[in-house]
Design an enzyme around this catalytic site. Structure first.
Site, PDB file in Angstrom:
ATOM      1  N   CYS A   5      33.546 -17.106  37.382  1.00  0.00           N
ATOM      2  CA  CYS A   5      34.840 -17.153  38.083  1.00  0.00           C
ATOM      3  C   CYS A   5      34.975 -16.117  39.206  1.00  0.00           C
ATOM      4  CB  CYS A   5      36.010 -16.987  37.124  1.00  0.00           C
ATOM      5  SG  CYS A   5      35.748 -17.573  35.469  1.00  0.00           S
ATOM      6  N   ARG A  40      26.339 -13.612  27.474  1.00  0.00           N
ATOM      7  CA  ARG A  40      27.417 -13.012  26.676  1.00  0.00           C
ATOM      8  C   ARG A  40      26.827 -12.420  25.420  1.00  0.00           C
ATOM      9  NH1 ARG A  40      31.991 -17.739  27.318  1.00  0.00           N
ATOM     10  NH2 ARG A  40      31.860 -17.815  29.588  1.00  0.00           N
ATOM     11  N   GLN A  83      26.547 -23.008  32.319  1.00  0.00           N
ATOM     12  CA  GLN A  83      27.771 -23.812  32.296  1.00  0.00           C
ATOM     13  C   GLN A  83      27.798 -24.787  33.459  1.00  0.00           C
ATOM     14  OE1 GLN A  83      30.481 -20.369  32.562  1.00  0.00           O
ATOM     15  NE2 GLN A  83      31.339 -21.124  30.649  1.00  0.00           N
ATOM     16  N   ASP A 138      30.172 -25.334  35.569  1.00  0.00           N
ATOM     17  CA  ASP A 138      31.409 -24.596  35.793  1.00  0.00           C
ATOM     18  C   ASP A 138      32.013 -24.957  37.152  1.00  0.00           C
ATOM     19  OD1 ASP A 138      33.363 -22.794  35.206  1.00  0.00           O
ATOM     20  OD2 ASP A 138      32.144 -21.011  35.592  1.00  0.00           O
ATOM     21  N   HIS A 152      35.729 -24.330  39.721  1.00  0.00           N
ATOM     22  CA  HIS A 152      37.070 -23.819  39.953  1.00  0.00           C
ATOM     23  C   HIS A 152      37.708 -24.668  41.020  1.00  0.00           C
ATOM     24  CE1 HIS A 152      34.960 -20.537  37.971  1.00  0.00           C
ATOM     25  NE2 HIS A 152      36.119 -20.378  37.375  1.00  0.00           N
ATOM     26  N   LYS A 185      46.686 -24.022  28.763  1.00  0.00           N
ATOM     27  CA  LYS A 185      45.430 -24.781  28.780  1.00  0.00           C
ATOM     28  C   LYS A 185      45.489 -26.006  27.904  1.00  0.00           C
ATOM     29  CE  LYS A 185      43.487 -22.183  24.972  1.00  0.00           C
ATOM     30  NZ  LYS A 185      42.309 -21.690  24.301  1.00  0.00           N
ATOM     31  N   HIS A 200      40.411 -23.555  35.964  1.00  0.00           N
ATOM     32  CA  HIS A 200      39.054 -23.329  35.446  1.00  0.00           C
ATOM     33  C   HIS A 200      38.714 -24.513  34.562  1.00  0.00           C
ATOM     34  CE1 HIS A 200      39.082 -18.802  35.785  1.00  0.00           C
ATOM     35  NE2 HIS A 200      40.370 -19.005  35.684  1.00  0.00           N
TER      36      HIS A 200
HETATM   37 ZN   LIG Z   1      36.441 -19.755  35.473  1.00  0.00          ZN
END
Ligand SMILES: [Zn+2]
Ligand SMILES: [Zn+2]
Length: 646
Positions: free
Chosen positions: A343, A372, A390, A392, A394, A474, A520
């Site tokens: 992010c 992580r 991911q 991922d 945005h 969310k 996200h």
């Molecule tokens: Zn994010």
């Protein structure tokens, strides 16, 4: 009448019962089926035993054995019986805690001399438990002062520690220590329990594992026995079936059997190595993901694996998320961290130039690898890895674009999940918690947009009031796999923190500066986790479009070797993944091996096929081969299967 009390039922109705009537009496008064199913009561919202006399005016709900609360009572009562059996069979054993858990229960023990339980011991304990159940021993609640409690458990140090620490969840408040006694066995407990052990019986002890007292590795290691317990034989059998299926489907086991991936101690815990077959499946997932994101108007970006402390200070990760981050590397007087999320870097791509409302929505997508820190105890194959990638993205949009973005996003999510064979979903909308950042009006608007996306997708959902993160409402989607297990799936979040921390802006049609909304979302979540899920969902038998090897061609004898080679060439020309295994081994053995390796189509060619240009197709899950299929037709069918992703 003075000799009667009035009880309120949850449906708003009332019932008159004699003074001194208990929850069991109430259940019997309502009906014999309810009386049989009752295991406890909830009186004015508090759980209690069926044997306790009810007070005038109380609102009473009967807890039945086939509900979550009822099963917890059955399971916890079974845990008591297990502890009772262990103390009978292992003189000098100390017992610690034994709560109900999802689908079962456990109890922790400390055996004299550091002894451990064997599988035979579990059988003996189970047999002793069945004796206790057969004796219909009543569970009797008693209350004591703290001193009496300490005396009662004089030779049980773990129980004494609970009493001294005054843990109300274990039945120890400052003034009252509550216990449950059946026969000579007494356990410290808050309750409630079933009235007698005869209400139990549909249980099975499953396994033993080590567990530290209080979860603290500096405290003694105890022996934890896990068991499962249910309200009926049918429910127990169903659960044991799911457990057996889950074991067969375990992705760590299939990952090795099917040569998909492995974990190498020298590489490190939670850091997978994909082998060619697993790598191929993953590549197909990536290809699919890229194509779909491109079609949905996403732009692709790449960002580095490490970044300076400053970035994660600005993003707040070092403040809120440091426990899940790897320690920093010092270079040239600066600390660099492996990124736990993509992010912050995407925020910088957004703010690298001035944005106008005409640029929005801007959708930035990355196959981003993150690291992580997970404690070694919780690393679990690919499901909980320490390094993973991911899908991922945005989405930066204007406030009035939020609802339509979320609606198309949710449709995208469901399309992807369905493509990978999932059909049953459950959604949860988590809303503003007590502590939050941002404006309440913006939260209301985002929550409404999330709700309308769920409605548009026709997805039933529950609202988890106040369960959102402090910076974002969310949607969480859970999916059910082939054996009806529930898995955490994709999450869609509307973030109120990062746009502020990175001071994101766009120039509106009004020529003023505005703050964009940021969504996200990761659809697979991580490739590692979703890959594991697919392996378990399909039990390793990937659909044809995802199978590392789609067709294996087997010549019946050496004479058919060349024709088999021609069939393979034809398939490869059509971009199918096909191979040939020569007739060095008997045909039956080669077919069996191909089935074990879960190749979807096992094609056999013999004398008649060579002349006629045909093949015989054995499906990996089929009983008999289909013979004499013209090769053209076989190729056309395969094409359709792959195109339809079945
Ligand atoms: Zn994010
Ligand atoms: Zn208890």
């Amino acid at each position: 009448m003075a000799d009667q009390i009035t009880i309120q039922l949850p449906d708003g109705s009332q019932r008159a019962l004699p003074v001194g009537a208990t929850g069991a009496d109430l259940a019997a008064d309502i009906g014999s089926r309810l009386a049989k199913a009752a295991v406890a009561v909830r009186v004015d919202g508090r759980e209690s035993d069926l044997t306790v006399p009810l007070d005038e005016g109380a609102t009473v709900e009967i807890i039945t054995h086939d509900t979550d609360a009822g099963r917890a009572v059955l399971r916890h009562s079974t845990a008591h019986v297990m502890a009772q059996a262990v103390l009978d069979l292992f003189p000098g054993a100390k017992f610690a805690i034994g709560p109900p858990i999802e689908n079962g229960f456990y109890y922790d023990f400390d055996l004299p001399g550091g002894a451990t339980f064997s599988d035979d011991d579990l059988e003996r304990i189970e047999a002793r438990m069945r004796d206790i159940v057969g004796q219909s021993q009543p569970f009797v609640r008693e209350e004591h002062s703290q001193d009496e409690g300490l005396a009662l458990f004089a030779d049980q140090p773990y129980k004494r520690e609970i009493i001294e620490s005054v843990d109300p969840s274990e039945g120890a408040t400052p003034n009252v220590v509550s216990t449950y006694r059946n026969d000579g066995f007494v356990d410290l407990c808050r309750g409630p329990h079933v009235p007698t052990t005869k209400r139990l019986g549909h249980f099975r002890l499953l396994k033993v594992a080590g567990a530290y007292w209080r979860g603290d590795e500096r405290r003694p290691q105890l022996q934890r026995i896990y068991g499962t317990a249910w309200e009926s034989k049918a429910a127990l059998d169903q659960h044991l079936h799911v457990l057996a299926e889950a074991e067969k489907r375990d992705h760590r086991r299939l990952g090795v059997e099917l040569d998909l991936f492995h974990f190498e101690p020298e590489v490190g815990s939670g850091l997978p190595l994909y082998h060619p077959k697993g790598g191929l499946v993953r590549t197909l997932m990536e290809d699919y993901s890229r194509a779909e994101h491109q079609a949905a108007g996403y732009e692709f970006v790449w960002t580095p694996h490490i970044a300076k402390r400053d970035l994660f200070e600005r993003s707040g990760h070092l403040q809120w998320y440091a426990d899940s981050m790897y320690p920093p590397m010092e270079m040239e007087g600066t600390a660099y961290y492996p990124k736990p999320m993509n992010c912050p870097m995407h925020m910088h791509i957004y703010r690298s130039q001035q944005r106008s409302y005409r640029d929005l929505p801007l959708r930035l997508f990355e196959l981003g690898t993150v690291y992580r820190y997970e404690k070694s105890g919780v690393v679990g194959g690919l499901l909980r890895a320490r390094g993973f990638t991911q899908d991922d993205a945005h989405i930066f949009c204007a406030p009035d674009q939020l609802a339509s973005e979320l609606a198309s996003l949710l449709a995208f999510v469901l399309r992807l999940l369905r493509t990978f064979g999932f059909e049953s979903f459950e959604a949860e909308l988590s809303t503003r918690p007590d502590k939050y950042v941002g404006e309440p009006g913006d939260w209301d608007e985002a929550e409404a947009a999330l709700a309308s996306a769920l409605d548009a997708a026709g997805l039933d959902y529950v609202v988890a009031e106040g369960e959102g993160a402090f910076y974002a409402p969310k949607i969480d989607i859970h999916l059910r796999d082939a054996i009806n297990r529930r898995w955490q799936g994709p999450t869609l979040q509307v973030d109120f923190q990062l746009p502020q921390r990175f001071d994101l802006e766009y120039v509106g049609a009004d020529n003023e500066r505005h703050r964009p909304r940021v969504i996200h979302r990761a659809l697979f979540g991580s490739f590692e986790r979703f890959f594991a899920l697919l392996v378990e969902h399909y039990a390793g038998a990937f659909p044809t479009w995802l199978s590392p090897e789609q067709v294996r061609v087997l010549p019946v004898a050496a004479d058919h070797h060349d024709y088999a080679g021609a069939v393979v060439s034809r398939l490869r020309d059509g971009a199918f993944r096909a191979g040939r295994v020569a007739a060095d081994e008997p045909l039956g053995a080669r077919i069996r091996r191909a089935k074990l390796e879960k190749v979807p189509h096992i094609v056999v060619v013999g004398d008649s096929d060579v002349g006629a240009g045909t093949v015989a197709d054995n499906r990996r899950d089929g009983e008999r081969p289909e013979r004499d299929i013209p090769l053209d037709e076989f190729v056309a069918r395969l094409r359709a299967e792959v195109d339809e992703r079945t």
